[in-house]
Motif scaffolding. Sequence first.
Motif, PDB file in Angstrom:
ATOM      1  N   MET A   1       0.849  -1.168   0.000  1.00  0.00           N
ATOM      2  CA  MET A   1       0.000   0.000   0.000  1.00  0.00           C
ATOM      3  C   MET A   1       0.894   1.229   0.000  1.00  0.00           C
ATOM      4  N   ALA A   2       0.760   2.076  -0.999  1.00  0.00           N
ATOM      5  CA  ALA A   2       1.561   3.288  -1.110  1.00  0.00           C
ATOM      6  C   ALA A   2       0.875   4.427  -0.354  1.00  0.00           C
ATOM      7  N   ILE A   3       1.614   5.013   0.567  1.00  0.00           N
ATOM      8  CA  ILE A   3       1.076   6.114   1.359  1.00  0.00           C
ATOM      9  C   ILE A   3       1.861   7.370   1.022  1.00  0.00           C
ATOM     10  N   GLU A   4       1.134   8.413   0.668  1.00  0.00           N
ATOM     11  CA  GLU A   4       1.776   9.688   0.368  1.00  0.00           C
ATOM     12  C   GLU A   4       1.398  10.695   1.441  1.00  0.00           C
ATOM     13  N   ILE A   5       2.387  11.417   1.908  1.00  0.00           N
ATOM     14  CA  ILE A   5       2.173  12.441   2.917  1.00  0.00           C
ATOM     15  C   ILE A   5       2.151  13.797   2.217  1.00  0.00           C
ATOM     16  N   PRO A   6       1.106  14.595   2.417  1.00  0.00           N
ATOM     17  CA  PRO A   6       1.085  15.920   1.783  1.00  0.00           C
ATOM     18  C   PRO A   6       2.166  16.826   2.375  1.00  0.00           C
ATOM     19  N   ASP A   7       2.735  17.684   1.536  1.00  0.00           N
ATOM     20  CA  ASP A   7       3.798  18.583   1.987  1.00  0.00           C
ATOM     21  C   ASP A   7       3.316  19.531   3.077  1.00  0.00           C
ATOM     22  N   ALA A   8       2.014  19.852   3.087  1.00  0.00           N
ATOM     23  CA  ALA A   8       1.480  20.767   4.101  1.00  0.00           C
ATOM     24  C   ALA A   8       1.560  20.164   5.502  1.00  0.00           C
ATOM     25  N   ALA A   9       1.623  18.842   5.611  1.00  0.00           N
ATOM     26  CA  ALA A   9       1.671  18.192   6.919  1.00  0.00           C
ATOM     27  C   ALA A   9       3.098  18.088   7.451  1.00  0.00           C
ATOM     28  N   LEU A  10       4.096  18.306   6.585  1.00  0.00           N
ATOM     29  CA  LEU A  10       5.504  18.183   6.975  1.00  0.00           C
ATOM     30  C   LEU A  10       6.138  19.542   7.215  1.00  0.00           C
ATOM     31  N   GLU A  11       7.017  19.594   8.205  1.00  0.00           N
ATOM     32  CA  GLU A  11       7.775  20.807   8.481  1.00  0.00           C
ATOM     33  C   GLU A  11       9.186  20.385   8.825  1.00  0.00           C
ATOM     34  N   GLU A  12      10.171  21.032   8.173  1.00  0.00           N
ATOM     35  CA  GLU A  12      11.574  20.744   8.454  1.00  0.00           C
ATOM     36  C   GLU A  12      12.181  21.926   9.188  1.00  0.00           C
ATOM     37  N   ILE A  13      12.855  21.638  10.288  1.00  0.00           N
ATOM     38  CA  ILE A  13      13.514  22.678  11.071  1.00  0.00           C
ATOM     39  C   ILE A  13      14.997  22.325  11.139  1.00  0.00           C
ATOM     40  N   PHE A  14      15.835  23.296  10.861  1.00  0.00           N
ATOM     41  CA  PHE A  14      17.277  23.082  10.876  1.00  0.00           C
ATOM     42  C   PHE A  14      17.885  23.831  12.056  1.00  0.00           C
ATOM     43  N   SER A  15      18.878  23.189  12.692  1.00  0.00           N
ATOM     44  CA  SER A  15      19.558  23.823  13.815  1.00  0.00           C
ATOM     45  C   SER A  15      21.012  23.372  13.828  1.00  0.00           C
ATOM     46  N   ARG A  16      21.785  24.001  14.690  1.00  0.00           N
ATOM     47  CA  ARG A  16      23.187  23.618  14.800  1.00  0.00           C
ATOM     48  C   ARG A  16      23.296  22.319  15.580  1.00  0.00           C
ATOM     49  N   ALA A  17      24.066  21.403  15.038  1.00  0.00           N
ATOM     50  CA  ALA A  17      24.232  20.099  15.681  1.00  0.00           C
ATOM     51  C   ALA A  17      25.331  20.165  16.724  1.00  0.00           C
ATOM     52  N   SER A  18      25.260  19.295  17.707  1.00  0.00           N
ATOM     53  CA  SER A  18      26.325  19.202  18.697  1.00  0.00           C
ATOM     54  C   SER A  18      27.299  18.130  18.274  1.00  0.00           C
ATOM     55  N   GLY A  19      28.388  18.024  18.968  1.00  0.00           N
ATOM     56  CA  GLY A  19      29.345  16.959  18.701  1.00  0.00           C
ATOM     57  C   GLY A  19      30.490  17.395  17.822  1.00  0.00           C
ATOM     58  N   PRO A  20      31.252  16.438  17.292  1.00  0.00           N
ATOM     59  CA  PRO A  20      32.449  16.770  16.515  1.00  0.00           C
ATOM     60  C   PRO A  20      32.103  17.434  15.195  1.00  0.00           C
ATOM     61  N   GLY A  21      33.048  18.150  14.656  1.00  0.00           N
ATOM     62  CA  GLY A  21      32.833  18.820  13.389  1.00  0.00           C
ATOM     63  C   GLY A  21      33.615  20.101  13.296  1.00  0.00           C
ATOM     64  N   GLY A  22      34.315  20.443  14.359  1.00  0.00           N
ATOM     65  CA  GLY A  22      35.167  21.630  14.332  1.00  0.00           C
ATOM     66  C   GLY A  22      34.359  22.898  14.157  1.00  0.00           C
ATOM     67  N   GLN A  23      34.895  23.809  13.377  1.00  0.00           N
ATOM     68  CA  GLN A  23      34.260  25.103  13.165  1.00  0.00           C
ATOM     69  C   GLN A  23      32.920  24.951  12.452  1.00  0.00           C
ATOM     70  N   ASN A  24      32.786  23.879  11.697  1.00  0.00           N
ATOM     71  CA  ASN A  24      31.550  23.623  10.958  1.00  0.00           C
ATOM     72  C   ASN A  24      30.341  23.590  11.896  1.00  0.00           C
ATOM     73  N   VAL A  25      30.535  23.018  13.098  1.00  0.00           N
ATOM     74  CA  VAL A  25      29.448  22.884  14.066  1.00  0.00           C
ATOM     75  C   VAL A  25      28.946  24.253  14.510  1.00  0.00           C
ATOM     76  N   ASN A  26      29.865  25.206  14.627  1.00  0.00           N
ATOM     77  CA  ASN A  26      29.518  26.518  15.150  1.00  0.00           C
ATOM     78  C   ASN A  26      28.860  27.435  14.140  1.00  0.00           C
ATOM     79  N   LYS A  27      28.960  27.129  12.864  1.00  0.00           N
ATOM     80  CA  LYS A  27      28.424  28.077  11.891  1.00  0.00           C
ATOM     81  C   LYS A  27      27.385  27.517  10.930  1.00  0.00           C
ATOM     82  N   VAL A  28      27.243  26.211  10.819  1.00  0.00           N
ATOM     83  CA  VAL A  28      26.318  25.635   9.845  1.00  0.00           C
ATOM     84  C   VAL A  28      25.203  24.882  10.565  1.00  0.00           C
ATOM     85  N   GLU A  29      23.987  25.101  10.146  1.00  0.00           N
ATOM     86  CA  GLU A  29      22.836  24.419  10.744  1.00  0.00           C
ATOM     87  C   GLU A  29      22.627  23.092  10.030  1.00  0.00           C
TER      88      GLU A  29
END
Length: 135
Positions: A1-29
């Motif tokens: 059974m193929a289930i499709e989710i409408p785009d209106a029901a989805l929301e993507e939120i980006f944030s800064r990740a913790s952990g290793p990554g050097g300077q990349n962690v501090n400036k890129v979400e």
Amino acid sequence: MAIEIPDAALEEIFSRASGPGGQNVNKVETAVQIRLDLGRAGLPERVLARLIALAGRRVTNEGVLVIDASRHRSQDRNRAEARAKLDELIARAAAPPPPPRRPTRPTKASKERRLEGKAKRAGVKRLRRDRPGTD
């Protein structure tokens, strides 16, 4: 059974990740949080109930499924991982549950084999305990 989710029901939120990554962690979400509003997802009732049960604490009181991904250093890979987690969870919810187990009884022959094995083992232990000629 193929289930499709409408785009209106989805929301993507980006944030800064913790952990290793050097300077990349501090400036890129790079961390991604996908929020699926289950009320607007348009899922069948049975699938929705199983999805809520499978998701557990990832469903908020408002009926929003929250999936986090921050393992990778790039936003694209984390987004793909979060989508894959969501797809896998929905696929597991859409699959029909397995039939209930019907209890069975052991056969007469299997009971006899079990008792013969126990008697044989008891005999071995009895021979170890009762040493002939030691008084």
